[in-house]
Design a protein around this motif. Structure first.
Motif, short mmCIF file in Angstrom:
data_model
loop_
_atom_site.label_atom_id
_atom_site.label_comp_id
_atom_site.label_asym_id
_atom_site.label_seq_id
_atom_site.Cartn_x
_atom_site.Cartn_y
_atom_site.Cartn_z
N LEU A 298 19.14 -17.59 25.89
CA LEU A 298 18.18 -16.56 25.53
C LEU A 298 17.40 -16.16 26.77
O LEU A 298 16.66 -16.96 27.34
CB LEU A 298 17.22 -17.06 24.45
N ALA A 299 17.57 -14.92 27.20
CA ALA A 299 16.84 -14.40 28.35
C ALA A 299 15.59 -13.69 27.84
O ALA A 299 15.67 -12.82 26.96
CB ALA A 299 17.72 -13.44 29.14
N ILE A 300 14.44 -14.06 28.41
CA ILE A 300 13.18 -13.42 28.08
C ILE A 300 12.74 -12.63 29.30
O ILE A 300 12.53 -13.19 30.38
CB ILE A 300 12.11 -14.47 27.69
N TYR A 301 12.59 -11.33 29.12
CA TYR A 301 12.32 -10.43 30.23
C TYR A 301 10.81 -10.21 30.43
O TYR A 301 10.00 -10.54 29.55
CB TYR A 301 13.03 -9.09 30.01
N ALA A 302 10.47 -9.62 31.57
CA ALA A 302 9.07 -9.40 31.92
C ALA A 302 8.35 -8.51 30.92
O ALA A 302 7.13 -8.59 30.78
CB ALA A 302 8.96 -8.81 33.33
N ASP A 303 9.09 -7.65 30.22
CA ASP A 303 8.46 -6.79 29.22
C ASP A 303 8.37 -7.46 27.85
O ASP A 303 7.93 -6.85 26.88
CB ASP A 303 9.22 -5.46 29.10
N GLY A 304 8.80 -8.74 27.78
CA GLY A 304 8.71 -9.48 26.53
C GLY A 304 9.93 -9.38 25.65
O GLY A 304 9.97 -10.00 24.59
N SER A 305 10.92 -8.60 26.06
CA SER A 305 12.12 -8.43 25.23
C SER A 305 13.06 -9.62 25.35
O SER A 305 13.01 -10.37 26.33
CB SER A 305 12.85 -7.15 25.63
N PHE A 306 13.91 -9.78 24.35
CA PHE A 306 14.90 -10.86 24.28
C PHE A 306 16.31 -10.29 24.43
O PHE A 306 16.59 -9.19 23.94
CB PHE A 306 14.85 -11.57 22.93
N LEU B 71 16.18 -19.76 28.16
CA LEU B 71 16.33 -20.93 27.31
C LEU B 71 17.81 -21.18 27.10
O LEU B 71 18.53 -20.30 26.60
CB LEU B 71 15.62 -20.71 25.97
N ALA B 72 18.27 -22.36 27.50
CA ALA B 72 19.71 -22.65 27.50
C ALA B 72 20.02 -23.80 26.56
O ALA B 72 20.28 -24.93 26.98
CB ALA B 72 20.18 -22.98 28.92
N PHE B 73 19.99 -23.53 25.27
CA PHE B 73 20.41 -24.51 24.26
C PHE B 73 21.39 -23.81 23.33
O PHE B 73 22.58 -23.84 23.52
CB PHE B 73 19.20 -25.08 23.51
#
Length: 308
Positions: free
Chosen positions: A161-169, A191-193
């Motif tokens: 799950l990549a969380i970007y600087a603008d808060g998007s997933f 997050l790498a699970f």
């Protein structure tokens, strides 16, 4: 000297050395802590628009809610599939309030602390255990814009799950993009699970999906995002109890169903089992357990939290 001439002596010595080496290897992997990098103060300020002075001037708190001018969070407790489930509904005015933190403020091997301890150290309002990066020797580790590890995870098919600087997933796959490229794209936390639970509002796991050899019904932790038309930042954190007489635990599909029912358009499975811990307003909300008998927190490598 006569002892050394006996034929079994060298076999015995070799066996002792081999056993000792194996024992040390196991200790190094699972017990001995090793600090690799200490988090610097500047490393917690990776958002381009982060306001260092942003704090809550007034907050209203109850056992199940928190409200100030930047953060709104409520906890709802439901029962589904013979399991107690805690649903945190979170709305924030800026992505800077969704953060991650490392145990003991340190990246390393077997560097751990309880979720509540890491949360308290970072003055978190709400926190959940993260991906427990320290349980693996591979896999990208990107926290607050800093790349701590850039080797591709062994189970890359689970996605991150990549969380970007603008808060998007966004769900990404490590064998398709480098850690450096992710940061260049604007990824602040990874997050790498896994696996991914919901994408574009649709459940992407089935009744047979599981993490490794884990039991089908378990304590679970997950994070999701609700994409609003007005572009506001709206998140869900879901934690379930499990492995007890009172709470059976959820399958990944059942977990995904909960997140989808609350409107999650993207949702991702975090480390569960004994790690599953929800912290809110200074208290552990759920009943974490590793053996089904003792209610106690497991020490973990990292958390995801809401706070300043």
């Amino acid at each position: 000297m006569k002892f050394l001439k006996k034929p079994y002596t060298y076999t015995l010595i070799f066996g002792c050395l081999l056993t000792g080496g194996f024992g040390y290897s196991m200790l190094k992997t699972f017990v001995l802590s090793e600090a690799i990098a200490i988090v610097k103060a500047t490393e917690s300020s990776s958002y381009p628009t982060k306001s260092q002075a942003a704090t809550a001037t007034s907050a209203v708190q109850t056992d199940t809610s928190y409200l100030d001018e930047h953060i709104q969070a409520t906890i709802e407790t439901i029962t589904t599939n013979n399991t107690t489930v805690y649903v945190a509904d979170i709305q924030i005015t800026s992505p800077e309030y969704l953060q991650t933190a490392l145990a003991q403020n340190t990246f390393g091997t077997n560097v751990t602390a309880k979720t509540s301890e890491i949360a308290a150290a970072n003055q978190a309002i709400l926190a959940v255990n993260g991906d427990f990066y320290g349980a693996n020797s591979t896999g990208y580790v990107i926290k607050n814009g800093v790349v701590y590890r850039d080797t591709i995870r062994d189970d890359a098919e689970n996605g991150d799950l990549a969380i970007y600087a603008d808060g998007s997933f966004r769900i990404i796959y490590e064998n398709e993009i480098s850690a450096k490229e992710l940061v260049e794209e604007g990824v602040i936390n990874l997050l790498a699970f896994g696996p991914s639970l919901v994408e574009d509002g649709e459940i992407v796991v089935n009744n047979n999906t599981e993490v490794g050899q884990a039991m089908s019904s378990n304590p679970r932790s997950a994070i999701g995002m609700i994409e609003e038309e007005d572009g506001s930042l709206h998140y869900l954190i879901v934690v379930s109890d499990g492995r007890t007489a009172e709470s059976e635990g959820l399958t990944l599909y059942q977990l995904a169903q909960v997140l989808q029912s609350y409107g999650a358009t993207t949702a991702y499975n975090l480390d569960g089992g004994g790690s599953a811990t929800l912290y809110f307003n200074g208290q552990v909300i759920n009943k974490p357990t590793t053996n089904g008998r003792t209610i106690t927190e497991r020490a973990v490598s990292d958390i995801v939290y809401i706070g300043y």
